[in-house]
Design a protein around this motif. Structure first.
Motif, short mmCIF file in Angstrom:
data_model
loop_
_atom_site.label_atom_id
_atom_site.label_comp_id
_atom_site.label_asym_id
_atom_site.label_seq_id
_atom_site.Cartn_x
_atom_site.Cartn_y
_atom_site.Cartn_z
N VAL A 195 0.89 -1.15 -0.17
CA VAL A 195 0.17 -0.02 0.04
C VAL A 195 0.86 1.43 0.11
O VAL A 195 0.61 2.09 -0.71
N ARG A 196 1.71 1.29 1.13
CA ARG A 196 2.33 2.64 1.14
C ARG A 196 3.26 2.98 -0.20
O ARG A 196 3.63 4.05 -0.51
N ALA A 197 4.11 1.75 -0.50
CA ALA A 197 5.19 2.12 -1.61
C ALA A 197 4.25 2.34 -2.92
O ALA A 197 4.74 3.13 -3.81
N THR A 198 3.13 1.84 -2.97
CA THR A 198 2.07 2.08 -4.22
C THR A 198 1.64 3.74 -4.07
O THR A 198 1.65 4.42 -5.07
N GLU A 199 1.22 3.86 -2.94
CA GLU A 199 0.78 5.53 -2.71
C GLU A 199 2.10 6.30 -3.20
O GLU A 199 1.88 7.42 -3.79
N ALA A 200 3.28 5.97 -2.55
CA ALA A 200 4.33 6.94 -2.83
C ALA A 200 4.34 7.02 -4.51
O ALA A 200 5.21 7.93 -4.87
N TYR A 201 4.37 5.63 -4.98
CA TYR A 201 4.55 5.65 -6.67
C TYR A 201 3.75 6.63 -7.47
O TYR A 201 4.09 7.23 -8.29
N PHE A 202 2.51 6.67 -6.91
CA PHE A 202 1.37 7.49 -7.71
C PHE A 202 1.54 8.94 -7.20
O PHE A 202 1.31 9.87 -7.96
N MET A 203 2.36 9.45 -6.13
CA MET A 203 2.53 10.73 -5.79
C MET A 203 3.54 11.24 -6.38
O MET A 203 3.52 12.15 -7.01
N ARG A 204 4.64 10.15 -6.73
CA ARG A 204 5.60 10.72 -7.79
C ARG A 204 5.23 10.98 -9.22
O ARG A 204 5.71 11.65 -9.98
N GLN A 205 4.04 10.12 -9.50
CA GLN A 205 3.45 10.49 -10.73
C GLN A 205 2.42 11.63 -10.79
O GLN A 205 2.07 11.98 -11.97
N GLY A 206 2.26 12.16 -9.70
CA GLY A 206 1.39 13.12 -9.68
C GLY A 206 -0.22 12.69 -9.96
O GLY A 206 -1.10 13.45 -10.50
N VAL A 207 -0.37 11.35 -9.60
CA VAL A 207 -1.76 10.93 -10.12
C VAL A 207 -2.59 10.78 -8.77
O VAL A 207 -1.93 9.95 -7.86
N VAL A 259 -5.14 8.77 -6.63
CA VAL A 259 -5.74 7.38 -6.71
C VAL A 259 -6.15 7.04 -5.31
O VAL A 259 -5.60 7.44 -4.44
N LYS A 260 -7.17 6.05 -5.17
CA LYS A 260 -7.47 5.37 -3.69
C LYS A 260 -6.78 4.15 -3.77
O LYS A 260 -7.01 3.20 -4.79
N VAL A 261 -5.74 4.04 -2.73
CA VAL A 261 -5.12 2.59 -2.72
C VAL A 261 -5.78 1.56 -1.61
O VAL A 261 -5.80 2.26 -0.50
N GLU A 262 -6.03 0.54 -1.93
CA GLU A 262 -6.66 -0.34 -0.81
C GLU A 262 -5.72 -1.39 -0.66
O GLU A 262 -5.15 -1.96 -1.84
N PHE A 263 -5.67 -1.98 0.63
CA PHE A 263 -5.14 -3.06 0.95
C PHE A 263 -5.84 -4.48 0.45
O PHE A 263 -7.05 -4.38 0.54
N SER A 264 -5.20 -5.28 -0.23
CA SER A 264 -5.45 -6.59 -0.72
C SER A 264 -5.17 -7.73 0.23
O SER A 264 -4.01 -7.91 0.60
N ALA A 316 -11.66 -3.43 -8.05
CA ALA A 316 -10.69 -2.58 -8.12
C ALA A 316 -10.67 -2.15 -9.70
O ALA A 316 -10.97 -3.11 -10.60
N ASP A 317 -10.12 -1.15 -9.86
CA ASP A 317 -9.63 -0.62 -11.49
C ASP A 317 -8.45 -1.34 -12.01
O ASP A 317 -8.32 -1.53 -13.08
N ALA A 318 -7.47 -1.31 -11.07
CA ALA A 318 -6.30 -1.86 -11.34
C ALA A 318 -5.50 -2.48 -10.02
O ALA A 318 -6.22 -2.40 -8.93
N ILE A 319 -4.36 -3.06 -10.39
CA ILE A 319 -3.75 -3.84 -9.25
C ILE A 319 -2.21 -3.22 -9.31
O ILE A 319 -1.78 -3.18 -10.12
#
Length: 295
Positions: free
Chosen positions: A129-141, A143-148, A160-163
């Motif tokens: 989750v947190r690494a994915t949130e950091a990735y999208f922050m760097r992209q400037g996008v 999104v809502k990241v949910e734990f699976s 979900a729209d993507a994984i």
């Protein structure tokens, strides 16, 4: 004094125990115990999920442990994890192969998403989750990241729209009709240590020795030694066929017209190389296994 060492429980467990065996440490894990035995009286092992390893090492519960770079990144991205860990060795092996794994951003094959930017406002399912949130922050996008909790591949497009999911070969993603649109991060296993443990001279030396032997075992993977005898007048022809880490070792024999040649090669090349060496007048060709190579 004992070194408290975390062994990753789960998908990496068997590969890690096999790696330690090649490094000279025999670990015996019982399915009923979280405390494997090891034939080194100076080490005390504990099975810990790779996802939690960095936290327990950072907190000093363990002196050191093996976990993925992905879970170290997840730990470091957490605002609630104040402790730090020190990487001691990159150990490139995984549950299926001696290589890196990737955490990839994947979408349904027939979806409209072609790039990360297309996922603005979308829901992303992942264990990371947190690494994915950091990735999208760097992209400037946004999104809502949910734990699976698992079975992440089956969630798009209904749940979900993507994984963001880990893969070695991509076969599971393809089987679930998912398409990779980006790599979030690459990961391999690391030996990590608690900073306080490294301030202890005995523990620091012990960890350095373990790291050296584990790296040596990985370097030897897929390689074999070759030794042979050859007349001096045919030596150049034989050497031209031999790749080596540096250069082959050449030793004189009791007969001054002959020399012995010793080198290390990739195991997959042996079946093609041996007949060519024989044709170049090499004799007494011996292939032998390698357990460790210290670079």
């Amino acid at each position: 004094m004992k070194l408290k060492l975390g062994i990753p429980k789960g998908s990496l467990q068997d590969a890690t125990i096999q790696l330690f065996a090649r490094a000279g440490f025999n670990i015996y894990a019982s399915p009923r115990s979280y405390f494997p035995t090891i034939d080194d009286p100076e080490i005390e092992c504990m099975l810990i999920r790779a996802q939690e390893m960095a936290r327990y090492v950072a907190d000093g519960v363990l002196d050191a442990g093996l976990t993925g770079l992905d879970w170290v990144a997840e730990h470091q991205a957490s605002a609630s994890s104040p402790g730090a860990v020190v990487p001691l060795a990159d150990l490139v092996y995984a549950k299926q192969s001696f290589g890196k794994v990737r955490w990839v951003l994947a979408v349904p094959e027939d979806s409209r998403y072609r790039a990360p930017a297309d996922l603005e406002g979308a829901t992303i399912a992942t264990e990371l989750v947190r690494a994915t949130e950091a990735y999208f922050m760097r992209q400037g996008v946004h999104v809502k990241v949910e734990f699976s909790w698992g079975a992440t591949e089956v969630k798009p497009p209904t749940l979900a729209d993507a994984i963001v999911e880990v893969t070695e070969t991509g076969s599971s993603l393809r089987a679930n009709r998912l398409r990779i649109i980006d790599t979030v991060l690459e990961s391999n296993t690391q030996l990590i240590a608690n900073p306080a443990a490294l301030k202890d001279a005995w523990k620091a030396t012990k960890l350095d020795n373990i790291a050296l032997l584990l790296r040596a075992a990985i370097e030897a993977q897929g390689r074999v030694g070759i030794m042979l005898n050859v007349r001096r007048d045919a030596l150049d022809a034989v050497l031209a066929l031999l790749p080596a880490l540096q250069r082959p070792t050449i030793s004189p024999l009791s007969d001054p017209d002959w020399v012995a040649v010793n080198t290390i090669i990739e195991e997959r090349t042996v079946r093609d190389l041996m007949p060519r060496l024989k044709a170049a007048s090499a004799q007494g060709i011996v292939e032998y296994p390698l357990n460790k190579i210290v670079m």
